[in-house]
Motif scaffolding. Sequence first.
Motif, mmCIF file in Angstrom:
data_model
loop_
_atom_site.group_PDB
_atom_site.id
_atom_site.type_symbol
_atom_site.label_atom_id
_atom_site.label_comp_id
_atom_site.label_asym_id
_atom_site.label_seq_id
_atom_site.Cartn_x
_atom_site.Cartn_y
_atom_site.Cartn_z
ATOM 1 N N LEU A 22 0.787 -1.257 -0.185
ATOM 2 C CA LEU A 22 -0.157 0.126 0.155
ATOM 3 C C LEU A 22 0.722 1.355 -0.211
ATOM 4 O O LEU A 22 0.551 2.169 -0.672
ATOM 5 C CB LEU A 22 -0.750 -0.220 1.221
ATOM 6 C CG LEU A 22 -2.016 1.050 1.319
ATOM 7 C CD1 LEU A 22 -2.844 1.341 0.241
ATOM 8 C CD2 LEU A 22 -2.527 1.262 2.697
ATOM 9 N N GLY A 23 2.079 1.355 0.882
ATOM 10 C CA GLY A 23 2.748 2.261 0.620
ATOM 11 C C GLY A 23 3.257 2.714 -0.501
ATOM 12 O O GLY A 23 3.590 3.795 -1.015
ATOM 13 N N ALA A 24 3.665 1.690 -1.163
ATOM 14 C CA ALA A 24 4.503 1.733 -2.676
ATOM 15 C C ALA A 24 3.546 2.263 -3.622
ATOM 16 O O ALA A 24 3.635 3.047 -4.165
ATOM 17 C CB ALA A 24 4.934 0.480 -3.160
ATOM 18 N N ALA A 25 2.285 1.759 -3.578
ATOM 19 C CA ALA A 25 1.146 2.493 -4.188
ATOM 20 C C ALA A 25 0.866 3.596 -3.936
ATOM 21 O O ALA A 25 0.532 4.490 -4.856
ATOM 22 C CB ALA A 25 -0.327 1.405 -4.058
ATOM 23 N N VAL A 26 0.838 4.372 -2.818
ATOM 24 C CA VAL A 26 0.595 5.680 -2.587
ATOM 25 C C VAL A 26 1.821 6.618 -3.240
ATOM 26 O O VAL A 26 1.268 7.517 -3.807
ATOM 27 C CB VAL A 26 0.591 5.676 -1.029
ATOM 28 C CG1 VAL A 26 0.536 7.264 -0.743
ATOM 29 C CG2 VAL A 26 -0.696 5.367 -0.401
ATOM 30 N N ALA A 74 2.001 7.706 -11.459
ATOM 31 C CA ALA A 74 2.185 6.729 -12.398
ATOM 32 C C ALA A 74 0.810 6.038 -13.103
ATOM 33 O O ALA A 74 -0.209 6.557 -12.462
ATOM 34 C CB ALA A 74 3.159 5.873 -11.383
ATOM 35 N N PRO A 75 1.061 5.407 -14.146
ATOM 36 C CA PRO A 75 0.046 5.003 -14.703
ATOM 37 C C PRO A 75 -0.375 3.769 -13.793
ATOM 38 O O PRO A 75 0.261 3.239 -12.965
ATOM 39 C CB PRO A 75 0.719 4.380 -15.935
ATOM 40 C CG PRO A 75 1.883 5.025 -16.156
ATOM 41 C CD PRO A 75 2.295 5.507 -14.932
ATOM 42 N N PHE A 76 -1.664 3.553 -13.796
ATOM 43 C CA PHE A 76 -2.625 2.528 -13.097
ATOM 44 C C PHE A 76 -1.819 1.289 -13.087
ATOM 45 O O PHE A 76 -1.798 0.664 -12.070
ATOM 46 C CB PHE A 76 -4.073 2.582 -13.125
ATOM 47 C CG PHE A 76 -4.786 1.686 -12.285
ATOM 48 C CD1 PHE A 76 -5.197 2.074 -11.229
ATOM 49 C CD2 PHE A 76 -5.367 0.638 -12.729
ATOM 50 C CE1 PHE A 76 -5.681 1.218 -10.186
ATOM 51 C CE2 PHE A 76 -5.799 -0.274 -11.741
ATOM 52 C CZ PHE A 76 -6.146 0.085 -10.695
ATOM 53 N N LEU A 77 -1.658 0.627 -14.288
ATOM 54 C CA LEU A 77 -1.158 -0.681 -14.223
ATOM 55 C C LEU A 77 0.481 -0.662 -13.553
ATOM 56 O O LEU A 77 0.871 -1.655 -12.896
ATOM 57 C CB LEU A 77 -0.779 -1.022 -15.662
ATOM 58 C CG LEU A 77 -2.053 -1.528 -16.439
ATOM 59 C CD1 LEU A 77 -2.022 -1.828 -17.639
ATOM 60 C CD2 LEU A 77 -2.605 -2.906 -15.572
ATOM 61 N N LEU A 78 1.135 0.440 -13.476
ATOM 62 C CA LEU A 78 2.381 0.471 -12.890
ATOM 63 C C LEU A 78 2.212 0.444 -11.481
ATOM 64 O O LEU A 78 3.019 -0.096 -10.775
ATOM 65 C CB LEU A 78 3.090 1.762 -13.308
ATOM 66 C CG LEU A 78 4.641 1.780 -12.894
ATOM 67 C CD1 LEU A 78 5.465 0.829 -13.138
ATOM 68 C CD2 LEU A 78 5.182 3.157 -13.233
ATOM 69 N N PHE A 132 1.318 -3.237 -10.427
ATOM 70 C CA PHE A 132 2.446 -3.981 -10.413
ATOM 71 C C PHE A 132 3.228 -3.704 -9.585
ATOM 72 O O PHE A 132 3.995 -4.476 -8.988
ATOM 73 C CB PHE A 132 2.919 -4.371 -12.095
ATOM 74 C CG PHE A 132 1.887 -5.102 -12.789
ATOM 75 C CD1 PHE A 132 1.543 -6.265 -12.553
ATOM 76 C CD2 PHE A 132 1.509 -4.538 -14.226
ATOM 77 C CE1 PHE A 132 0.658 -7.172 -13.317
ATOM 78 C CE2 PHE A 132 0.680 -5.145 -14.796
ATOM 79 C CZ PHE A 132 0.171 -6.366 -14.458
ATOM 80 N N GLY A 133 3.853 -2.484 -9.154
ATOM 81 C CA GLY A 133 4.672 -1.883 -8.463
ATOM 82 C C GLY A 133 4.246 -2.365 -6.790
ATOM 83 O O GLY A 133 5.152 -2.775 -6.377
ATOM 84 N N SER A 134 3.126 -2.286 -6.521
ATOM 85 C CA SER A 134 2.829 -2.447 -5.124
ATOM 86 C C SER A 134 2.795 -3.879 -4.848
ATOM 87 O O SER A 134 3.074 -4.333 -3.851
ATOM 88 C CB SER A 134 1.353 -1.708 -4.833
ATOM 89 O OG SER A 134 0.493 -2.399 -5.773
ATOM 90 N N ALA A 135 2.436 -4.835 -6.199
ATOM 91 C CA ALA A 135 2.329 -6.083 -6.055
ATOM 92 C C ALA A 135 3.906 -6.750 -5.762
ATOM 93 O O ALA A 135 4.240 -7.603 -5.081
ATOM 94 C CB ALA A 135 1.603 -6.893 -7.229
ATOM 95 N N LEU A 136 4.611 -6.105 -6.583
ATOM 96 C CA LEU A 136 6.311 -6.392 -6.533
ATOM 97 C C LEU A 136 6.891 -6.265 -5.122
ATOM 98 O O LEU A 136 7.419 -6.955 -4.694
ATOM 99 C CB LEU A 136 7.024 -5.681 -7.741
ATOM 100 C CG LEU A 136 8.400 -5.910 -7.662
ATOM 101 C CD1 LEU A 136 8.761 -7.450 -8.268
ATOM 102 C CD2 LEU A 136 9.052 -4.876 -8.687
ATOM 103 N N VAL A 137 6.500 -5.012 -4.624
ATOM 104 C CA VAL A 137 7.078 -4.570 -3.251
ATOM 105 C C VAL A 137 6.552 -5.516 -2.285
ATOM 106 O O VAL A 137 7.033 -6.095 -1.394
ATOM 107 C CB VAL A 137 6.585 -3.170 -2.966
ATOM 108 C CG1 VAL A 137 7.051 -2.768 -1.646
ATOM 109 C CG2 VAL A 137 7.365 -2.230 -3.875
ATOM 110 N N ALA A 138 5.159 -5.693 -2.301
ATOM 111 C CA ALA A 138 4.569 -6.800 -1.397
ATOM 112 C C ALA A 138 5.270 -8.073 -1.399
ATOM 113 O O ALA A 138 5.544 -8.806 -0.313
ATOM 114 C CB ALA A 138 2.947 -6.855 -1.463
#
Length: 100
Positions: free
Chosen positions: A70-74, A81-85, A88-94
Amino acid sequence: MSLWGAVLVAGVGCYLLKLVGLSIPARVLERPAVSRVADLIPVALLAALVAVQVVGDGRSLVADARLAGLGAAVVLLVLRAPFLLVVFGSALVAALVRLL
């Protein structure tokens, strides 16, 4: 009360709530304060759902990889950033936090 009784009561309650919403006069809905609140209610509900899913675990609060995601998504959303990024970015961090 049986399960089906609860389902029927909930269904009738939802129908009546919808009926009340449809019967509100248009002049009430055109007020700026009502319009503003109606615009913000979905945002508040979505924020509450996200908070419950991120830090809730049954009857306790937990801080795990979901919170890091969630922190990465924020951060990505603040950077526009684009929504897909963001997804995927928040999933990668988690995933990386769970790996560690």
